[in-house]
Design a protein around this motif. Sequence first.
Motif, PDB file in Angstrom:
ATOM      1  N   CYS A 259       0.737  -1.212   0.046  1.00 61.71           N
ATOM      2  CA  CYS A 259       0.083   0.082   0.193  1.00 61.71           C
ATOM      3  C   CYS A 259       0.832   1.204  -0.065  1.00 61.71           C
ATOM      4  O   CYS A 259       0.377   2.330   0.025  1.00 61.71           O
ATOM      5  CB  CYS A 259      -0.925   0.015   1.150  1.00 61.71           C
ATOM      6  SG  CYS A 259      -2.221  -1.186   0.989  1.00 61.71           S
ATOM      7  N   ALA A 260       2.210   1.108  -0.053  1.00 66.07           N
ATOM      8  CA  ALA A 260       3.051   2.362  -0.218  1.00 66.07           C
ATOM      9  C   ALA A 260       3.056   2.910   1.289  1.00 66.07           C
ATOM     10  O   ALA A 260       3.208   4.258   1.033  1.00 66.07           O
ATOM     11  CB  ALA A 260       2.842   3.090  -1.286  1.00 66.07           C
ATOM     12  N   ARG A 261       2.844   2.551   2.376  1.00 61.26           N
ATOM     13  CA  ARG A 261       2.657   3.179   3.485  1.00 61.26           C
ATOM     14  C   ARG A 261       3.981   2.879   4.236  1.00 61.26           C
ATOM     15  O   ARG A 261       4.493   1.559   4.734  1.00 61.26           O
ATOM     16  CB  ARG A 261       1.751   2.673   4.442  1.00 61.26           C
ATOM     17  CG  ARG A 261       0.196   2.838   4.174  1.00 61.26           C
ATOM     18  CD  ARG A 261       0.075   3.935   3.161  1.00 61.26           C
ATOM     19  NE  ARG A 261      -1.456   4.490   3.301  1.00 61.26           N
ATOM     20  CZ  ARG A 261      -2.265   4.579   2.288  1.00 61.26           C
ATOM     21  NH1 ARG A 261      -1.910   3.958   1.084  1.00 61.26           N
ATOM     22  NH2 ARG A 261      -3.575   4.709   2.297  1.00 61.26           N
ATOM     23  N   PRO A 262       4.941   3.782   4.639  1.00 59.75           N
ATOM     24  CA  PRO A 262       6.116   3.519   5.348  1.00 59.75           C
ATOM     25  C   PRO A 262       5.789   3.196   6.754  1.00 59.75           C
ATOM     26  O   PRO A 262       4.776   3.320   7.445  1.00 59.75           O
ATOM     27  CB  PRO A 262       6.688   5.199   5.401  1.00 59.75           C
ATOM     28  CG  PRO A 262       5.968   5.901   4.446  1.00 59.75           C
ATOM     29  CD  PRO A 262       4.574   5.289   4.298  1.00 59.75           C
ATOM     30  N   ALA A 263       6.843   2.398   7.365  1.00 59.57           N
ATOM     31  CA  ALA A 263       6.604   1.585   8.692  1.00 59.57           C
ATOM     32  C   ALA A 263       7.593   1.703   9.547  1.00 59.57           C
ATOM     33  O   ALA A 263       8.844   1.650   8.878  1.00 59.57           O
ATOM     34  CB  ALA A 263       5.996   0.144   8.259  1.00 59.57           C
TER      35      ALA A 263
END
Length: 327
Positions: A259-263
């Motif tokens: 989802c192209a969410r940085p973590a």
Amino acid sequence: MNEKRVLFRCNADHATGFGHVSRCLSVARELRQSVDHICFALGSGDAVRRVQERGFTAAVLSGNDADAAFEQLVSRMRPSILVMDVRPAHSEACLRAVRALVPTIAVIDDSSRQRLFADHVFLPPTPTTKQLDWTDFKGQIHMGLEWMPLGDTFEPCPPSPWPGTGPRRLLMTMGGSDPWGYTMALAPELDAVCRLQGMELGIVIGPGFAQREQQIETCTALPCRPCIFDSPARMTEVYQWCHVALIVFGVTAYELAACARPALYVCPNADYKEHAGVFVAEGKGRIWPLRPYSLAFLSDVLEKMFMLTFAPLPNAGAKSIANLVQL
């Protein structure tokens, strides 16, 4: 014509978590239309209902001898395909017996010697996996993040980086069971940094959490008034809510990357840290320092994370594995 049967061997419980079963269910879903029967061999009854709700058979390996129970099930079922995503590994004696009965064996994300009995091995590209000894191995090695299957309820969502204005949303999710207790340990610190920086906080309380009601009550009472996601049926909707996530490394890391969410990755041990390092090297996140740190340090780390962007990780692992094991 002989029936085409597929057996999945994986475990799920409060200590193990549910990620192994979840990604195996994704592969099973891809196989459903081309095989006659799919069964899951589980080490406990904790995931039986989930497997059955997806329309598959579940068998619990009862007794103290998991090797013997597994051998007996394979002997009775005689699957044409066996997919293994299980820790700890079965004994080599057990694996030799199973190997003699099953035409095609696939192993997912396992660097133990269990992989040497497989026809297909699917691995992330960590320093350890790149240096494994493959002496006498006769199968095929498939190495790369793109081979790792995502969870069975995952649906991709478009990238949505923080636009530079408006509320910044930070999500904390520690898996379906959080056996390490990270949620309660980190919630007060995230509350403090979110109030300091004016961020919105979301907290996932999974279905396998110990003392769930107490944890929900404690998190709800935090001064920053976080959004509580109680056993969400579809994590994709939760991912859509956030701009950045704090997670324990696992299947969730792959889903957020898709989802192209940085973590920020919490790593319980060196093995988790090595796996997370692959994502860090590709610019998808950063490893969270468990201790010690100051509030100013946390604020600085999160500020940088909200500016991080990258292309989504392909969501093709389950389909690719399903296609290969049927060849």
